[in-house]
Design a protein around this motif. Sequence first.
Motif, PDB file in Angstrom:
ATOM      1  N   GLU A 189       8.928  -6.409  -7.705  1.00 18.11           N
ATOM      2  CA  GLU A 189       9.208  -7.440  -8.696  1.00 18.11           C
ATOM      3  C   GLU A 189       8.015  -7.657  -9.617  1.00 18.11           C
ATOM      4  OE1 GLU A 189      10.305 -10.871  -6.511  1.00 18.11           O
ATOM      5  OE2 GLU A 189      12.233 -10.064  -5.838  1.00 18.11           O
ATOM      6  N   ARG A 190       6.826  -7.471  -9.065  1.00 24.28           N
ATOM      7  CA  ARG A 190       5.603  -7.653  -9.862  1.00 24.28           C
ATOM      8  C   ARG A 190       5.151  -6.352 -10.522  1.00 24.28           C
ATOM      9  NH1 ARG A 190       1.902 -10.050  -5.307  1.00 24.28           N
ATOM     10  NH2 ARG A 190       0.293  -9.890  -6.949  1.00 24.28           N
ATOM     11  N   GLY A 191       5.886  -5.269 -10.290  1.00 23.48           N
ATOM     12  CA  GLY A 191       5.537  -3.992 -10.905  1.00 23.48           C
ATOM     13  C   GLY A 191       4.319  -3.318 -10.312  1.00 23.48           C
ATOM     14  N   LEU A 192       3.938  -3.670  -9.079  1.00 21.18           N
ATOM     15  CA  LEU A 192       2.727  -3.111  -8.452  1.00 21.18           C
ATOM     16  C   LEU A 192       3.089  -1.847  -7.678  1.00 21.18           C
ATOM     17  CD1 LEU A 192       1.133  -6.466  -7.209  1.00 21.18           C
ATOM     18  CD2 LEU A 192       0.701  -5.219  -9.335  1.00 21.18           C
ATOM     19  N   LEU A 193       3.391  -0.779  -8.409  1.00 17.82           N
ATOM     20  CA  LEU A 193       3.847   0.458  -7.770  1.00 17.82           C
ATOM     21  C   LEU A 193       2.722   1.168  -7.024  1.00 17.82           C
ATOM     22  CD1 LEU A 193       6.216   1.902 -10.541  1.00 17.82           C
ATOM     23  CD2 LEU A 193       6.734   0.360  -8.641  1.00 17.82           C
ATOM     24  N   ASN A 194       1.498   1.135  -7.544  1.00 18.26           N
ATOM     25  CA  ASN A 194       0.386   1.791  -6.858  1.00 18.26           C
ATOM     26  C   ASN A 194       0.113   1.154  -5.503  1.00 18.26           C
ATOM     27  OD1 ASN A 194      -0.040   3.671  -8.894  1.00 18.26           O
ATOM     28  ND2 ASN A 194      -1.482   2.353 -10.008  1.00 18.26           N
ATOM     29  N   GLU A 195       0.189  -0.195  -5.470  1.00 17.12           N
ATOM     30  CA  GLU A 195      -0.019  -0.876  -4.185  1.00 17.12           C
ATOM     31  C   GLU A 195       1.107  -0.535  -3.216  1.00 17.12           C
ATOM     32  OE1 GLU A 195      -0.696  -5.413  -2.452  1.00 17.12           O
ATOM     33  OE2 GLU A 195      -0.977  -4.983  -4.601  1.00 17.12           O
ATOM     34  N   MET A 196       2.334  -0.390  -3.727  1.00 14.22           N
ATOM     35  CA  MET A 196       3.449   0.010  -2.870  1.00 14.22           C
ATOM     36  C   MET A 196       3.220   1.410  -2.310  1.00 14.22           C
ATOM     37  SD  MET A 196       6.380  -0.814  -1.525  1.00 14.22           S
ATOM     38  CE  MET A 196       7.251  -2.059  -2.492  1.00 14.22           C
ATOM     39  N   ARG A 439      11.711  -9.132 -16.764  1.00 17.85           N
ATOM     40  CA  ARG A 439      11.092  -8.200 -17.707  1.00 17.85           C
ATOM     41  C   ARG A 439      10.575  -6.970 -16.967  1.00 17.85           C
ATOM     42  NH1 ARG A 439       7.802 -11.411 -19.629  1.00 17.85           N
ATOM     43  NH2 ARG A 439       8.877 -12.004 -21.570  1.00 17.85           N
ATOM     44  N   ARG A 440       9.908  -7.193 -15.809  1.00 24.85           N
ATOM     45  CA  ARG A 440       9.426  -6.056 -15.023  1.00 24.85           C
ATOM     46  C   ARG A 440      10.587  -5.200 -14.516  1.00 24.85           C
ATOM     47  NH1 ARG A 440       6.114 -10.179 -12.420  1.00 24.85           N
ATOM     48  NH2 ARG A 440       4.060 -10.260 -13.399  1.00 24.85           N
ATOM     49  N   ASN A 441      11.662  -5.863 -14.104  1.00 20.35           N
ATOM     50  CA  ASN A 441      12.830  -5.117 -13.613  1.00 20.35           C
ATOM     51  C   ASN A 441      13.422  -4.247 -14.700  1.00 20.35           C
ATOM     52  OD1 ASN A 441      12.513  -6.333 -11.150  1.00 20.35           O
ATOM     53  ND2 ASN A 441      14.168  -7.812 -11.403  1.00 20.35           N
ATOM     54  N   TYR A 442      13.503  -4.803 -15.927  1.00 25.89           N
ATOM     55  CA  TYR A 442      14.022  -4.012 -17.036  1.00 25.89           C
ATOM     56  C   TYR A 442      13.129  -2.811 -17.297  1.00 25.89           C
ATOM     57  CZ  TYR A 442      17.030  -8.047 -18.210  1.00 25.89           C
ATOM     58  OH  TYR A 442      17.956  -9.047 -18.191  1.00 25.89           O
ATOM     59  N   GLN A 443      11.815  -3.016 -17.234  1.00 31.56           N
ATOM     60  CA  GLN A 443      10.880  -1.917 -17.455  1.00 31.56           C
ATOM     61  C   GLN A 443      10.980  -0.883 -16.341  1.00 31.56           C
ATOM     62  OE1 GLN A 443       7.181  -4.068 -17.692  1.00 31.56           O
ATOM     63  NE2 GLN A 443       7.452  -4.631 -19.875  1.00 31.56           N
TER      64      GLN A 443
END
Length: 448
Positions: A189-196, A439-443
């Motif tokens: 949700e926060r767009g933190l893909l690297n941390e994931m 907004r993050r989800n749309y991106q």
Amino acid sequence: MLNISISTNISQNQSLVFTPQLQQAIKLLLLNNIELSSYAESIAEENPFLEIDLPEVRMPASQGANVAQKNSEFDPISLLPDKAGESFGARLFAQVDDTLKDQAERAIGYALASHLDPTGWLTTPLSLLAQNLNVEEKYVAAVLSKLQRAEPTGLFARDLSECLSLQIPTTDLDHTSMGIIIANLALLERGLLNEMRRKVGCSADELRYFLRRLRGLNPKPGLALSEGDQAPIRAPDLLTAKGPNGEWFVKLNGSTLPIIKVDEAAGQRVRKFLKLEIDQIYVRENLGNARWLKRAIAQRNETSIKVAAEIVRIQLPFLEHGIKHMRPLKLKTIAEAVGLHESTISRVTSALMIQTPQGTLPLKTFFSNAIELNGSDEGASARMVREKVRTLIGQEVPIKPLSDEFIMQKLNSEGLSIARRTIAKYRKLDKIPSSCQRRRNYQLQATM
């Protein structure tokens, strides 16, 4: 020296015994008229003294807001009788019957099924259900665990994480990685893909693969049971309209109700020729069950009328003028007015649909809390306000999601006195993320 004595203590305990008749009574409240007909027919197949005259199911002449009030009859647009068993409620109860064989567990299962949202989620706390059923919460949790094996997978989940996790079998090679991702949805949700990626321990390509799998899961599995069952897919259970004298009436839709008959004469004739006690017991039990079912259905119908009539009395402004005049209403208000428990009102209103001049609607549609409205002592319906919030967000431009502040100002300009935190509360109730999260989800969707 060892002293041994015998004493007698008397204590009073309260408990709920899940008899077969109690199970039937609970189930009758959970069925609409068409499902009731199918259920009564299945009972009659095993009871030689029970006769069921099934109705010829007809659809209303009109479902729109301009239903003719002078004509409450039905046009001969027949529905196939076997479609009744395909409704959301019928499919749920069938899975309860298939999954649970113990009588006490089935009674709990029916209660759980009756509180399931159309999405397939269980949002009612187990503690409250246990209190209403007068059983320990651990028994409700144990039954829930069994029902979570129902199809489609994800049914009876209590939140999004549980819903998605149920859809990843433990034998799946990606079970561990998918479990980590589902447990950390906040990172997405926060767009933190690297941390994931660090948490999962995978490459960027592997993460994209896992996210594609995640998108393939169904966050609302209950909707699959409702396909082709959107209102008004069936004839309504209740009818309400304004009579020639200007007074509103409520009545059961007789064209969808079964007629229950007990063949007392056949029972008397058979008894004369039976010599064995076991045969006499068989006749007595079946006659008793047939009489009880007839009384139970009559009681169910009376309860439905009482509840619907009180709802109509309170919601007359809505029936006459539309959604903007929906009054705030709570289950407790109806329960106190008709002298029934709130859980009973909840069961009745979750099962039945009523034809009104505003269309054919589930009874539960009429319940909502109050929002202060300028120029009104009573307030506006929270259901109406929530619908406005959903509509505004549904129409937003993806690159510029609407903030809670903007939505608040928009509603305030329409005379609704509502705070920003209330907008946020309604978003959460409808599982709608914040503007930043959207907004993050749309991106994120654009990159996958």
